[in-house]
Design a protein around this motif. Structure first.
Motif, PDB file in Angstrom:
ATOM      1  N   ALA A 251       0.651  -1.251   0.129  1.00  0.00           N
ATOM      2  CA  ALA A 251       0.063  -0.012   0.070  1.00  0.00           C
ATOM      3  C   ALA A 251       0.938   1.173   0.084  1.00  0.00           C
ATOM      4  O   ALA A 251       0.624   2.074  -0.632  1.00  0.00           O
ATOM      5  CB  ALA A 251      -0.874  -0.030   1.149  1.00  0.00           C
ATOM      6  N   GLY A 252       2.010   1.224   0.825  1.00  0.00           N
ATOM      7  CA  GLY A 252       2.655   2.520   0.964  1.00  0.00           C
ATOM      8  C   GLY A 252       3.881   2.478   0.143  1.00  0.00           C
ATOM      9  O   GLY A 252       4.734   3.538   0.018  1.00  0.00           O
ATOM     10  N   GLY A 253       4.313   1.513  -0.438  1.00  0.00           N
ATOM     11  CA  GLY A 253       5.551   1.589  -1.249  1.00  0.00           C
ATOM     12  C   GLY A 253       6.863   1.322  -0.320  1.00  0.00           C
ATOM     13  O   GLY A 253       6.633   0.665   0.783  1.00  0.00           O
ATOM     14  N   PHE A 254       8.060   1.866  -1.046  1.00  0.00           N
ATOM     15  CA  PHE A 254       9.363   1.634  -0.344  1.00  0.00           C
ATOM     16  C   PHE A 254       9.541   3.179   0.300  1.00  0.00           C
ATOM     17  O   PHE A 254       9.809   3.964  -0.624  1.00  0.00           O
ATOM     18  CB  PHE A 254      10.328   1.236  -1.229  1.00  0.00           C
ATOM     19  N   THR A 255       9.810   3.231   1.431  1.00  0.00           N
ATOM     20  CA  THR A 255      10.254   4.651   1.946  1.00  0.00           C
ATOM     21  C   THR A 255      11.350   4.272   3.137  1.00  0.00           C
ATOM     22  O   THR A 255      11.362   3.273   3.525  1.00  0.00           O
ATOM     23  CB  THR A 255       9.325   5.476   2.647  1.00  0.00           C
ATOM     24  N   THR A 256      12.224   5.412   3.192  1.00  0.00           N
ATOM     25  CA  THR A 256      13.537   5.223   4.259  1.00  0.00           C
ATOM     26  C   THR A 256      13.187   6.533   5.388  1.00  0.00           C
ATOM     27  O   THR A 256      13.241   7.661   4.677  1.00  0.00           O
ATOM     28  CB  THR A 256      14.550   5.369   3.471  1.00  0.00           C
ATOM     29  N   VAL A 257      13.221   6.317   6.389  1.00  0.00           N
ATOM     30  CA  VAL A 257      13.414   7.345   7.499  1.00  0.00           C
ATOM     31  C   VAL A 257      14.727   7.469   7.988  1.00  0.00           C
ATOM     32  O   VAL A 257      15.313   6.447   8.390  1.00  0.00           O
ATOM     33  CB  VAL A 257      12.388   6.927   8.528  1.00  0.00           C
ATOM     34  N   ILE A 258      15.437   8.540   7.770  1.00  0.00           N
ATOM     35  CA  ILE A 258      16.586   8.932   8.529  1.00  0.00           C
ATOM     36  C   ILE A 258      16.913   9.727   9.390  1.00  0.00           C
ATOM     37  O   ILE A 258      16.050  10.891   9.495  1.00  0.00           O
ATOM     38  CB  ILE A 258      17.300   9.518   7.103  1.00  0.00           C
TER      39      ILE A 258
END
Length: 354
Positions: A335-342
């Motif tokens: 649903a949200g795809g691929f993300t990165t929190v840094i």
């Protein structure tokens, strides 16, 4: 209709052409199940990693398909992520630490790496004439943890590791005393050495690949650090590490500047070099923490703990510059795809956010 098509194309940044779309690519493999089987069963995954003493972990949610692969405790677990136009790279390597089922059928699998093994290890041990790196390597060996680059750091005439803290906490303390950091690579290997000050692994540009960005600048917790040790090893030879000093100036050092001042008294600092390094490490950590931030970007597997990133094009100039990655969270879902929190902080050496 033609006007609506042109308007839609312009809104997507592609003019009259079809916009370019990058499709996430991933590979999850646990135990004996094949990557293809896990791809069919996967609902989502997240990987969280940070500098010691944070313990890295991955969470995998699998669907209740009758032919879905099974996971068992201690099964090897690897996760790679990327895009179809760029080969996926490893973001986590470890082993299954917990498997949770529910009446809804969804299986939640928690995987951990060597950080969890070191966090469980508690020993009472003394080291004689050993470098910090040698002690870290020994603790890693006792926990059956693979190592990557382990820098020597300072040599300690005598150093005690007690079971009041875990081996992972002791390693984090040794890192601070040597102005180092400790972390696990995506391949699941322990690293111990200086904070990265090299070229950015990637530049993130406002309006292009940054989804959210915030930077916090605050007064440092302390300004000047005075590290005071014990023992006469630095002036009377290594065998004099246990001698009581009338004047501690030989094992006292300062770093940083300004108020408030902090006094750091540590019996493991038995030479002037050890006191100097410990003061510098504490001051550097405080300086980094004074300017920190959090950024959400389109999935970036290349970003790892203790790598350097660059931020460009932000409307506020104070948000642009280079920073050290202290924490990273990779997330993927259908649903949200691929993300990165840094999670990042000021780059050591004065090259941080400008």
């Amino acid at each position: 209709m033609g006007g609506l098509s042109q308007l839609a194309g312009a809104a997507l940044g592609g003019g009259g052409s079809t916009p370019s779309v990058r499709r996430p690519a991933f590979e999850v493999q646990i135990g004996s199940g094949s990557a293809k089987d896990w791809a069919g069963a996967l609902i989502s995954f997240s990987v969280e990693a940070g500098l010691a003493p944070a313990v890295d972990a991955a969470e995998i949610f699998a669907s209740p398909l009758s032919d879905a692969p099974a996971a068992a405790l201690a099964d090897a677990a690897t996760i790679s992520a990327g895009y179809e136009d760029d080969p996926a790279s490893a973001v986590f390597t470890g082993q299954v630490g917990a498997v949770r089922g529910s009446i809804r059928g969804v299986t939640r699998i928690t995987a951990v790496n060597g950080g969890a093994l070191l966090a469980r290890l508690r020993v009472n041990q003394a080291y004689d004439q050993q470098t910090a790196g040698a002690m870290v390597s020994d603790l890693a060996s006792q926990a059956s943890v693979d190592t990557d680059a382990i820098e020597d750091g300072l040599t300690y005439p005598y150093y005690v590791v007690d079971d009041g803290r875990s081996a992972w906490q002791h390693i984090a303390a040794l890192a601070r005393k040597n102005d180092f950091v400790a972390w696990f690579t995506p391949e699941g290997k322990l690293s111990f050495g200086p904070a990265d000050t090299g070229s950015p692994v990637e530049t993130f540009t406002y309006g292009k690949d940054i989804l959210a960005l915030e930077v916090v600048s605050a007064d440092p917790a302390f300004g000047t650090v005075s590290a005071v040790g014990e023992g006469a090893a630095g002036t009377q030879g290594n065998d004099a590490w246990a001698w009581i000093l009338k004047d501690a100036s030989a094992v006292t050092s300062q770093a940083g500047s300004g108020d408030p001042e902090r006094l750091l008294v540590d019996g493991s600092l038995r030479t002037a070099d050890a006191a100097k390094k410990a003061a510098a490490g504490a001051a550097a950590a405080c300086t980094r923490a004074a300017t920190s931030g959090r950024m959400v970007v389109a999935g970036a597997a290349v970003v790892t703990v203790n790598s350097t990133i660059a931020i460009a094009g932000a409307p506020q100039g104070s948000m642009n510059g280079t920073a050290l990655v202290e924490r990273v969270v990779h997330r993927y879902s259908k649903a949200g795809g691929f993300t990165t929190v840094i999670g990042f902080s000021l780059t050591p050496g004065g090259g941080g956010l400008l």
